[in-house]
Design an enzyme around this catalytic site. Structure first.
Site, PDB file in Angstrom:
ATOM      1  N   GLU A  22       0.020  -1.909   8.616  1.00  0.00           N
ATOM      2  CA  GLU A  22      -0.347  -0.494   8.620  1.00  0.00           C
ATOM      3  C   GLU A  22      -0.274   0.121  10.007  1.00  0.00           C
ATOM      4  O   GLU A  22      -0.807   1.191  10.254  1.00  0.00           O
ATOM      5  CB  GLU A  22      -1.748  -0.320   8.015  1.00  0.00           C
ATOM      6  CG  GLU A  22      -1.789  -0.805   6.567  1.00  0.00           C
ATOM      7  CD  GLU A  22      -2.952  -0.252   5.770  1.00  0.00           C
ATOM      8  OE1 GLU A  22      -3.750   0.530   6.312  1.00  0.00           O
ATOM      9  OE2 GLU A  22      -3.045  -0.615   4.584  1.00  0.00           O
TER      10      GLU A  22
ATOM     11  N   LYS B 287      -6.599   5.439  -4.795  1.00  0.00           N
ATOM     12  CA  LYS B 287      -5.193   5.078  -4.618  1.00  0.00           C
ATOM     13  C   LYS B 287      -4.494   5.360  -5.938  1.00  0.00           C
ATOM     14  O   LYS B 287      -4.763   4.698  -6.946  1.00  0.00           O
ATOM     15  CB  LYS B 287      -5.066   3.591  -4.311  1.00  0.00           C
ATOM     16  CG  LYS B 287      -5.599   3.149  -2.943  1.00  0.00           C
ATOM     17  CD  LYS B 287      -5.664   1.630  -2.916  1.00  0.00           C
ATOM     18  CE  LYS B 287      -5.808   1.069  -1.516  1.00  0.00           C
ATOM     19  NZ  LYS B 287      -6.128  -0.390  -1.574  1.00  0.00           N
TER      20      LYS B 287
HETATM   21  P1  PGA Z   1      -3.350  -2.773   0.079  1.00  0.00           P
HETATM   22  O1  PGA Z   1      -4.450  -2.566   1.189  1.00  0.00           O
HETATM   23  O2  PGA Z   1      -2.552  -1.552  -0.047  1.00  0.00           O
HETATM   24  O3  PGA Z   1      -2.584  -3.968   0.592  1.00  0.00           O
HETATM   25  O4  PGA Z   1      -4.112  -3.100  -1.188  1.00  0.00           O
HETATM   26  C1  PGA Z   1      -5.092  -1.361   1.456  1.00  0.00           C
HETATM   27  C2  PGA Z   1      -6.581  -1.470   1.307  1.00  0.00           C
HETATM   28  O5  PGA Z   1      -7.114  -2.553   0.992  1.00  0.00           O
HETATM   29  O6  PGA Z   1      -7.293  -0.478   1.455  1.00  0.00           O
HETATM   30 ZN    ZN Z   2      -9.232  -1.720   0.823  1.00  0.00          ZN
END
Ligand code: PGA
Ligand code: ZN
Length: 429
Positions: free
Chosen positions: A211, A343
């Site tokens: 990230e 998400k």
């Molecule tokens: P991921 O991580 O997109 O690999 O699930 C992001 C998070 O855990 O917030």
């Molecule tokens: Zn997370």
């Protein structure tokens, strides 16, 4: 006449880790065309909607998205043809029904989400308005739209940085600034200062983590908190008043047989000991937000954690809730966590995402709009964060264009002057 869905196209593209993803293009009957790209997680929750992968070992290790693309251009295109594009709930509902599974595994959550987002964006193009405005109408809460406070990844561990430490993210929440752009500048100062501190301490950094933050092999997890706190101060910012620390432990990913394995430190903790650890850290460092502090199905542990720390601390459920209305409902009913990470690809449609945002708002839970560790150059999340009024966005660090697409879009939205930003010297609000 309200525009109708005329054509869908799909393209196998690559995400920020070089893994196939999907881009969907929608054309409406009035000629408006738009695309959207679906992201992909690494530290995924057990209860997420499922992205469809080709499974052909000889192509991209089985991770191709050509079957998902085929579903978009085949079954989904046929089912949506002629539907009113503005009726997002009907469009999404039709895809959910067509898929027929509880986890969207038949057509693929990646295919379905790509269509869902591209339809909304095509409507914004057709109306000649910014995407956030179209989205805020869909969310039914247009009056709430505002620029979000960024939660910026500075140090990474876990599955995003080769497991050099167990806790996944140490983030700077830049809340006490006069504008979004000032806040973002502070985050870049802290990111840079962190590098200097790590260099001085003799850590070798050869690149950035998934990230865009730093992924050093620190001696202990707690050292990340020492480094980040020092970076905030050395960059000239006041902890808690201007910048607070957020942790995403992603604890499910170092949980095994009832214990949390801090392998890098050679010790194993129970849920109770984890809560003690967090309480101790909260006393020593300016931490105000903790995500996935415990394992994703340990509801009793989450309740205890929330009772103990929920007063002053934002406790965010990511793998715990997986943006799923049923799981969030359970959390609200039992007092587990006090915030939800949102998400879109964990649930798979825009309509269901808005249902989660609405449920959180009504229950007094905070919401953080979030990217995935495998991202694309799509800036959709910037508009979603503004439209939702969630007030917080978590899209990674201040390097890598997949992250900057979102921040740079927010800079543009701030410049356009239609959205407000509120500085806050106490976080979380
Ligand atoms: P991921 O991580 O997109 O690999 O699930 C992001 C998070 O855990 O917030
Ligand atoms: Zn997370």
């Amino acid at each position: 006449m309200s525009p109708r869905i005329a054509r869908l196209r799909a393209l196998e593209i690559l995400d920020s880790r070089g893994v196939p993803a999907i881009e969907v293009e929608v054309t409406l009957s009035d000629g408006a065309t738009a695309t959207a790209q679906a992201p992909s997680g690494a530290s995924t929750g057990r209860h997420e909607a499922v992205e469809l992968r080709d499974g052909e070992a000889e192509r991209y290790g089985g991770k191709g998205t050509r079957r998902a693309c085929g579903h978009v251009e085949g079954e989904i295109a046929r089912a949506l043809a002629g539907m009113e594009a503005r009726d997002q709930a009907a469009v999404d509902g039709r895809m959910v029904e067509l898929d027929g599974t509880a986890d969207k595994s038949r057509l693929g959550a990646n295919a379905i989400l790509g269509v869902s987002c591209a339809v909304a964006r095509a409507v914004s193009v057709s109306r000649r308005e910014p995407l956030w405005r179209t989205l805020s109408e869909l969310g039914g809460d247009a009056g709430e739209a505002k620029l979000p406070v960024p939660m910026v990844n500075i140090l990474s561990g876990g599955l995003h940085a080769g497991r050099r430490m167990e806790f996944q993210d140490f983030l700077a929440v830049v809340h006490g600034f006069g504008s979004f752009s000032e806040a973002l500048r502070a985050a870049t100062d802290i990111h840079g200062e962190t590098k200097r501190i790590l260099d001085e301490a003799g850590y070798t950094l050869t690149g950035v983590a998934d990230e865009g933050g730093w992924g050093p092999a620190l001696r202990t997890n707690e050292e990340a908190l020492q480094v980040l706190t020092e970076a905030i101060e050395r960059a000239g910012y006041r902890p808690l008043e201007q910048v607070s620390i957020a942790i995403d432990a992603a604890a499910s990913h170092f949980y095994e047989d009832g214990r949390y394995e801090l392998q890098s430190e050679g010790r194993w903790l129970t849920a109770e000991e984890m809560v003690e650890l967090y309480a101790r850290w909260a006393g020593r460092y300016p931490i105000r937000s903790l995500e996935d502090g415990l394992e994703e199905d340990d509801w009793a542990g989450w309740e205890a954690l929330t009772q103990r720390m929920g007063g002053a601390m934002q406790l965010v459920g990511d793998d715990l809730f997986t943006t799923n209305p049923a799981r969030l409902r359970r959390g609200i009913d039992t007092g587990a966590a006090n915030a939800v990470l949102v998400k879109m690809n964990q649930i798979g449609t825009l309509t269901e995402t808005f249902a989660v945002l609405r449920m959180a708002r009504e229950a007094g839970y905070r919401a953080v709009v979030s990217a995935r560790s495998g991202e694309t150059e799509d800036s959709f999340l910037a508009d979603l964060a503004c439209a939702s009024g969630a007030g917080q966005i978590k899209v990674g660090s201040v390097t890598r264009s997949s992250r900057l697409a979102k921040y740079n879009r927010l800079l543009g939205l701030e410049r356009d002057g239609e959205l407000s930003w509120r500085a806050s010297t106490s976080y979380p609000e």
